[in-house]
Design a protein around this motif. Structure first.
Motif, short mmCIF file in Angstrom:
data_model
loop_
_atom_site.label_atom_id
_atom_site.label_comp_id
_atom_site.label_asym_id
_atom_site.label_seq_id
_atom_site.Cartn_x
_atom_site.Cartn_y
_atom_site.Cartn_z
N ALA A 1 -7.61 -0.12 -8.51
CA ALA A 1 -6.55 0.59 -9.25
C ALA A 1 -5.36 0.81 -8.34
O ALA A 1 -5.50 1.04 -7.13
CB ALA A 1 -7.08 1.93 -9.79
N ARG A 2 -4.17 0.73 -8.95
CA ARG A 2 -2.92 1.04 -8.22
C ARG A 2 -2.27 2.25 -8.87
O ARG A 2 -2.08 2.29 -10.08
CB ARG A 2 -1.97 -0.16 -8.28
N PHE A 3 -1.91 3.20 -8.02
CA PHE A 3 -1.22 4.40 -8.47
C PHE A 3 0.17 4.43 -7.87
O PHE A 3 0.34 4.26 -6.66
CB PHE A 3 -1.99 5.67 -8.07
N GLY A 4 1.18 4.67 -8.71
CA GLY A 4 2.55 4.66 -8.21
C GLY A 4 3.13 3.26 -8.21
O GLY A 4 2.52 2.29 -8.69
N ALA A 5 4.34 3.15 -7.65
CA ALA A 5 5.05 1.87 -7.63
C ALA A 5 5.84 1.75 -6.33
O ALA A 5 6.12 2.74 -5.65
CB ALA A 5 5.98 1.74 -8.84
N GLY A 6 6.20 0.50 -6.02
CA GLY A 6 7.03 0.23 -4.86
C GLY A 6 6.34 0.58 -3.55
O GLY A 6 5.11 0.47 -3.42
N ARG A 7 7.12 1.04 -2.59
CA ARG A 7 6.58 1.36 -1.26
C ARG A 7 5.71 2.60 -1.28
O ARG A 7 4.96 2.85 -0.33
CB ARG A 7 7.73 1.56 -0.27
N HIS A 8 5.80 3.39 -2.35
CA HIS A 8 5.00 4.62 -2.43
C HIS A 8 3.70 4.41 -3.18
O HIS A 8 2.97 5.39 -3.40
CB HIS A 8 5.82 5.72 -3.11
N ALA A 9 3.40 3.21 -3.57
CA ALA A 9 2.17 2.95 -4.31
C ALA A 9 0.96 3.07 -3.40
O ALA A 9 1.02 2.80 -2.19
CB ALA A 9 2.22 1.56 -4.94
N LEU A 10 -0.15 3.47 -4.00
CA LEU A 10 -1.42 3.61 -3.27
C LEU A 10 -2.48 2.85 -4.05
O LEU A 10 -2.63 3.03 -5.27
CB LEU A 10 -1.81 5.08 -3.14
#
Length: 481
Positions: free
Chosen positions: A241-250
């Motif tokens: 799973a990916r949470f957030g977007a761009g460089r701040h994604a986790l």
């Protein structure tokens, strides 16, 4: 006499004049007297008034050559296409020889007109009165062409340059050991299905992949040989799973394994992945900040609370189902991967059996962390119901007291270097990797390539079999660029 008979008589006289049978043969009944024939054969002029059989056109001297070749050429110029009579005659062949041999002193060679080219068909012209139509010479058959080679068509028909000196490719390695495993490599039986709960079916194999920043992710989960043979459901669960977007994604990767020989073990593994995923998703902003700032103490404490809460929900679900809480549980292992290419910190946490390895310069390193809490469960957050008296026994949903997690909490944070590969796996893959040197060497050889493998090659390597290791297996690998 009819018109047809008159015309045939004219044609017969014309052919006799053309081929000179009367002039070449002496005797009566040949179209002239014997004296005339002798004169023609000796070259002397016949007596005045003696019949010659040549017709009025032949009376008197003539400067033109009156040979058979000239007569044939004259006919060709008259009835053939332009230029036929001017071509040199072909050499005689046995098929072109006359039916009768001429006397040696006056031998004549009968020749046929040259054959037209295959694409040139003579066009018959008007036939002068008293002359027969031109003979049609049959066209010769075309010269035999080179045989057309048979060629294969379809995919793979293109010829390939084969190096005969190169050794043949090595056969694909499907198992490690001196003999194959007991069970077959391919699935045999499907798990039993409940018509009222088809959403609980688990596929035999799950495959996932992604690429963010400097990392490339490959993940695969599949039933073991034993489960495939018996028709058991896969007890390993996989969540990416990916949470957030761009460089701040986790990015979160979770691997869970239900207990063997327990009904509903696959549901426990799926619930463990789902609940830890929900907990991380609600707190991903703070977790990402702690990872970027390398606050490992805060990370460990926060992730331990989230893990304990997830296990508390597992035990509560067991009570709802009327089963023993210690059976509805699962081994859980997770990775947190920041999508920011400037952050190379990788965080591992979990509970239970499995493996964490690093592949660097073609060699494996076991990164399994040492348990530090000695199995002491941490209390649930204050938002849950207050705990009853008794150390380490928080009160969760339901009325029973139960421990939060069955085993010690594990935590490890590592800094990744370019060229590293981090492997998180369930016990089904960790055991042969630790116990079979040839198995570990084969995986290291396949996964030490300059470029990360694709999904299918990754799966092919991850499902390498070894005798005595028939459990479900899940592998998550992260390559660093």
């Amino acid at each position: 006499m009819s018109e047809q008979g008159a015309r045939r008589g004219q044609e017969d006289d014309w052919w006799r004049q053309l081929y000179g049978e009367d002039a070449a043969e002496g005797g009566e009944g040949a179209g002239g007297g014997g004296a005339a024939g002798d004169a023609a054969g000796s070259g002397a002029a016949p007596a005045a008034g003696a019949p010659t059989g040549a017709g009025p056109a032949d009376v008197g001297p003539s400067e033109a050559s009156d040979t058979l070749d000239e007569r044939v050429a004259s006919v060709l110029r008259t009835v053939g296409p332009p230029g036929w009579g001017d071509r040199p005659p072909p050499q005689p062949t046995p098929a072109d020889a006359p039916d009768r041999a001429a006397p040696a002193g006056n031998a004549q060679t009968v020749e046929t007109p040259p054959r037209a080219a295959p694409d040139e068909t003579p066009t018959p012209g008007p036939v002068p009165p008293g002359e027969p139509p031109a003979r049609r010479v049959p066209l010769p058959p075309p010269p035999p062409s080179e045989p057309i080679p048979l060629k294969a068509t379809g995919p793979g028909a293109r010829p390939r340059d084969v190096d005969r000196s190169a050794p043949p490719p090595a056969p694909a390695v499907t198992y490690i050991g001196d003999r194959p495993p007991t069970y077959e490599a391919e699935p045999a039986a499907l798990p039993a299905a409940d018509p009222a709960a088809l959403d609980e079916l688990v596929p035999d194999t799950a495959l996932e992949g992604a690429q963010y920043g400097s990392l490339t992710l490959r993940a695969a989960s599949q039933r073991g040989d034993s489960a495939r043979y018996r028709g058991d459901v896969r007890r390993d669960a996989l969540l990416t799973a990916r949470f957030g977007a761009g460089r701040h994604a986790l990015i979160l990767v979770a691997v869970a394994t239900g207990r063997p020989a327990v009904e509903g073990a696959h549901r426990a593994a799926r619930d463990a992945c789902g609940w830890i995923g929900s907990a991380v998703g609600r707190s991903y902003t703070q977790l990402a900040e702690d990872i970027h700032a390398d606050r490992r103490g805060d990370l460990k404490a926060g992730l331990q609370r989230l893990t304990d809460r997830s296990y508390g929900k597992l035990r509560a679900r067991a009570l709802e189902r009327g089963g023993p809480p210690e059976q509805y549980t699962a081994a859980l292992r997770c990775l947190l991967l920041p999508a920011d290419p400037d952050c190379r910190t990788r965080v591992f946490f979990g509970v239970g059996a499995g493996g964490l390895f690093r592949l660097r310069d073609g060699a494996w390193t076991d990164l399994e962390p040492v348990a530090t809490d000695h199995g002491t469960p941490a209390p649930l957050p204050a938002t849950d119901a207050p705990a009853r008296p008794g150390p380490g026994l928080p009160h969760g949903p339901g009325t029973a007291e139960y421990p939060v997690r069955p085993e010690p909490f594990l935590f490890h944070a590592a800094f990744a270097r370019p060229g590293d590969a981090l492997l998180l796996c369930s016990a089904g893959l960790a055991e042969p990797l630790r116990q079979e040197p040839a198995f570990a060497a084969h995986l290291a050889d396949r996964w030490s390539t300059p470029e990360p493998p694709g999904l299918v090659p990754f799966l092919a390597t991850a499902q390498l079999r070894a005798k005595g290791h028939a459990k479900d297996r899940t592998a998550v690998a992260v390559w660093e660029a």
